[in-house]
Design an enzyme around this catalytic site. Structure first.
Site: not given
Ligand code: UT7
Length: 338
Positions: A120, A263, A293
């Site tokens: 990520c 993020h 995500n």
């Protein structure tokens, strides 16, 4: 933590492109597959829907379209690209690299490039590497792409992970800042990796430790395994710390930040970090409700939406921040150049 303050010539982000798959999967659709509900997912994660790639679409396909989109926006030809960095944990293959596939398809003749794995935090790390290549003066145009097809490594019988992820890609072009635009561009980066958290979020098999076998497939070891609450606690704390330290060492406060683009893993992590930093909620970008995500895709997709919503404008300071599997941690400051 290790920092990389802008030390060479000023460099800027000069173009942005993106691609998300057309198909949208809602929480209600997932609730027909596993024991979950729209209410639980929205309340615990902030996610309402995510885009999922069609079976024939792989990570390089989204990366290629995002790259072309960034080049079109900037009005340059692929042959002008000197280096390509593709940030992904879902490459088309272990090798050749996805960067090679993208280079060939867009016609970036003569460019070099590589894939970068930082989960990520991938795009954030890629941006920093790209900025340093241009700052060093060895490269003029570096294309950084974040692309992940998370749906390929998700177990859609596991309610704890299948609701979280989506597919998507974004690309940013990094170049020397234009003459007279000295205030624009890369300011600083602070990052840290902490392998002690590696077991909490990983894809256990398929590498040299546990090569693919009938047994690894039967045991579902090629899917994402996560101990959510461990990652949650770590991410909430580290997202705040890295941003705080980065601002401090640059003599800045949250009031100097036009927009924070974190993020997008969980709305509660983002809000916890924002609250601890003391930044006004309207200056924290959140678009997790539409994409979930997307791993290396979240930062460019959130930047695209921040621009579209008029929340990121030329001259604003933007603070990118990410925490991901590994663990990988980082934040960077840029003055937006266009
Ligand atoms: O981007 C990379 C980094 N990743 C992250 O940052 C993700 C970090 N973690 C998280 O976002 C959260 O931990 C989750 C959203 C994954 C889980 O939320 P949580 O509040 O930490 O829940 P939990 O894991 O502690 O589980 C609480 C309960 C459990 O039930 P019991 O044991 O209390 O009966 C889970 O089984 O919630 C249950 N649960 C669900 N219930 C309905 C877990 N997933 C679901 C679900 N629907 N989808």
């Amino acid at each position: 933590m290790i920092g990389t303050a802008a030390a060479g010539r000023p460099v800027s982000i000069t173009g942005l492109g993106s691609r998300v798959p057309d198909r949208i999967v809602t929480n209600d659709e997932l609730a027909r597959l596993v024991d979950t509900s729209d209410e639980w997912i929205v309340e615990r994660t902030g996610i309402r829907e995510r885009h999922i790639a069609a079976p024939e679409m792989a990570t390089s396909d989204m990366a290629i379209e995002a790259a072309r989109c960034a080049l079109r926006q900037r009005g340059i030809d692929a042959t002008e690209i000197n280096a390509l960095i593709v940030c992904t944990v879902t490459p088309d293959h272990f090798f050749p690299s996805t960067a090679c596939l993208v280079q060939n398809s867009i016609g970036a003749k003569g460019a070099w490039g590589f894939d970068l794995i930082a989960a990520c935090s991938g795009f954030l790390y890629g941006l920093t590497v790209g900025a340093n290549l241009v700052m060093a003066g060895t490269h003029k145009k570096v294309l950084v792409i974040g692309s992940d097809t998370m749906s390929r490594i998700i177990d859609y019988t596991d309610r704890a992970t299948c609701v979280l992820f989506g597919d998507g890609a974004g690309a940013m072009l990094i170049e020397p800042a234009s003459e007279g635009d000295d205030g624009s561009g890369f300011i600083d980066f602070l990052g840290e990796i902490d392998g002690s958290g590696g077991d909490f979020l990983k894809m256990p098999a398929g590498g040299s430790r546990q090569p693919a076998s009938h047994e690894t497939v039967d045991r579902k070891l090629h899917f994402v395994h996560q101990e959510g609450s461990q990652v949650f606690k770590y991410a909430s704390r580290k997202m705040h710390e890295v941003c705080r330290d980065l601002l401090e060492r640059n003599g800045l406060t949250v009031d100097d930040v036009g927009i924070m683009i974190p993020h997008q893993a969980n709305i509660r992590i983002i809000k916890a970090a924002g609250d601890r930093l003391g930044i006004a909620p309207e200056r924290v970008m959140i678009n997790i409700e539409r994409y979930g995500n997307t791993t290396a895709g979240t930062l460019p997709l959130a930047t695209r939406d921040a621009i579209a919503e008029g929340r990121l404008k030329k001259g604003d300071i933007v603070m990118f921040a990410a925490v991901g599997a590994g663990y990988t941690v980082g934040a960077s400051l840029w003055r937006w150049a266009y």
